[in-house]
Design a protein around this motif. Structure first.
Motif, PDB file in Angstrom:
ATOM      1  N   LEU A  90      11.714   3.637   7.521  1.00  0.00           N
ATOM      2  CA  LEU A  90      10.653   4.048   6.578  1.00  0.00           C
ATOM      3  C   LEU A  90      10.713   2.878   5.335  1.00  0.00           C
ATOM      4  O   LEU A  90       9.692   2.433   4.945  1.00  0.00           O
ATOM      5  CB  LEU A  90      10.524   5.314   5.786  1.00  0.00           C
ATOM      6  N   ASP A 132       8.101  -0.156   4.792  1.00  0.00           N
ATOM      7  CA  ASP A 132       7.070   0.157   3.564  1.00  0.00           C
ATOM      8  C   ASP A 132       7.349  -1.588   2.867  1.00  0.00           C
ATOM      9  O   ASP A 132       6.318  -1.698   2.376  1.00  0.00           O
ATOM     10  CB  ASP A 132       7.838   1.009   2.590  1.00  0.00           C
ATOM     11  N   LEU A 178       4.365  -3.859   2.280  1.00  0.00           N
ATOM     12  CA  LEU A 178       4.003  -4.048   0.774  1.00  0.00           C
ATOM     13  C   LEU A 178       3.903  -5.636   0.568  1.00  0.00           C
ATOM     14  O   LEU A 178       2.966  -6.292  -0.021  1.00  0.00           O
ATOM     15  CB  LEU A 178       4.868  -3.416  -0.228  1.00  0.00           C
ATOM     16  N   ARG A 216       0.829  -0.779  -2.229  1.00  0.00           N
ATOM     17  CA  ARG A 216       1.857   0.570  -1.935  1.00  0.00           C
ATOM     18  C   ARG A 216       1.577   1.677  -1.240  1.00  0.00           C
ATOM     19  O   ARG A 216       2.222   2.167  -0.415  1.00  0.00           O
ATOM     20  CB  ARG A 216       2.536   0.480  -3.495  1.00  0.00           C
ATOM     21  N   SER A 259       0.976   0.955   2.255  1.00  0.00           N
ATOM     22  CA  SER A 259       2.332   0.504   2.987  1.00  0.00           C
ATOM     23  C   SER A 259       3.104   1.925   3.293  1.00  0.00           C
ATOM     24  O   SER A 259       3.653   1.866   4.216  1.00  0.00           O
ATOM     25  CB  SER A 259       3.063  -0.572   2.212  1.00  0.00           C
ATOM     26  N   LEU A 260       3.155   2.626   2.027  1.00  0.00           N
ATOM     27  CA  LEU A 260       3.858   3.913   2.132  1.00  0.00           C
ATOM     28  C   LEU A 260       3.426   4.804   3.253  1.00  0.00           C
ATOM     29  O   LEU A 260       4.077   5.438   4.021  1.00  0.00           O
ATOM     30  CB  LEU A 260       3.945   4.567   0.907  1.00  0.00           C
ATOM     31  N   GLY A 289       4.058   3.214   6.647  1.00  0.00           N
ATOM     32  CA  GLY A 289       5.468   3.286   6.849  1.00  0.00           C
ATOM     33  C   GLY A 289       5.825   4.902   7.438  1.00  0.00           C
ATOM     34  O   GLY A 289       6.591   5.231   8.103  1.00  0.00           O
ATOM     35  N   ALA A 303       8.889  11.011  -1.149  1.00  0.00           N
ATOM     36  CA  ALA A 303       7.702  10.013  -0.946  1.00  0.00           C
ATOM     37  C   ALA A 303       6.928  10.084  -2.141  1.00  0.00           C
ATOM     38  O   ALA A 303       6.701   8.982  -2.473  1.00  0.00           O
ATOM     39  CB  ALA A 303       6.942  10.399   0.246  1.00  0.00           C
ATOM     40  N   SER A 306       8.723   8.497  -4.979  1.00  0.00           N
ATOM     41  CA  SER A 306       8.898   7.033  -4.974  1.00  0.00           C
ATOM     42  C   SER A 306       7.669   6.229  -5.359  1.00  0.00           C
ATOM     43  O   SER A 306       7.739   4.893  -6.103  1.00  0.00           O
ATOM     44  CB  SER A 306       9.312   6.587  -3.356  1.00  0.00           C
ATOM     45  N   TYR A 307       6.503   6.727  -5.022  1.00  0.00           N
ATOM     46  CA  TYR A 307       5.350   6.160  -5.332  1.00  0.00           C
ATOM     47  C   TYR A 307       4.875   6.511  -6.583  1.00  0.00           C
ATOM     48  O   TYR A 307       4.566   5.415  -7.474  1.00  0.00           O
ATOM     49  CB  TYR A 307       4.081   6.803  -4.582  1.00  0.00           C
ATOM     50  N   PHE A 322       9.448  -1.829  -6.154  1.00  0.00           N
ATOM     51  CA  PHE A 322       9.785  -1.284  -4.926  1.00  0.00           C
ATOM     52  C   PHE A 322      11.105  -0.842  -4.559  1.00  0.00           C
ATOM     53  O   PHE A 322      11.584   0.512  -4.364  1.00  0.00           O
ATOM     54  CB  PHE A 322       8.931  -2.159  -3.795  1.00  0.00           C
ATOM     55  N   TRP A 347      12.613   3.230  -4.626  1.00  0.00           N
ATOM     56  CA  TRP A 347      13.269   3.870  -3.524  1.00  0.00           C
ATOM     57  C   TRP A 347      15.041   4.058  -4.040  1.00  0.00           C
ATOM     58  O   TRP A 347      15.291   4.891  -3.476  1.00  0.00           O
ATOM     59  CB  TRP A 347      13.331   2.892  -2.291  1.00  0.00           C
TER      60      TRP A 347
END
Length: 123
Positions: free
Chosen positions: A14, A18, A22, A37, A40-41, A44, A75, A78-79, A98, A102
């Protein structure tokens, strides 16, 4: 395959997917950091779900209470960290945000898994 190894493998897939998406979306397509993002998330996560279906799953993983909700919060966290860092420091490259997002999300995941294991052992 053991649950810990499987979860680590899926998390690495992941994060790598991601990050690669990105980078491609921000550099090649010249998309904004927030939209890139988010896309991409999402891609992913879709790739990780597909890989999860291919790998043999232990029965204990599907029955572990709270794991799916913890992963959903990770998730989102993270965003959220990425968005907060991007708003506050727009001059920094999105890949730096990024990585920091994470790191924070994985730290939250580790603490969450520890809490789930501790709660499960108590009852």
């Amino acid at each position: 395959m053991r649950t810990g190894i499987r979860l680590t493998l899926l998390l690495l897939v992941l994060i790598l997917a991601d990050g690669a998406l990105l980078l491609a979306l921000t550099r090649a397509v010249d998309m904004g950091a927030f939209a890139a993002r988010l896309l991409s998330l999402g891609l992913g996560i879709a790739g990780t779900i597909f890989l999860n279906r291919l790998l043999p799953a232990p029965v204990a993983l599907a029955q572990r209470p709270g794991l799916r909700s913890l992963l959903a919060v990770v998730a989102l966290l993270s965003y959220g960290i990425f968005a907060a860092l991007t708003i506050r420091a727009q001059q920094v490259q999105p890949l730096a945000h990024f990585g920091a997002s994470w790191l924070g999300a994985v730290a939250f995941l580790i603490v969450g898994l520890w809490r789930i294991r501790r709660w499960r052992d108590e009852y």
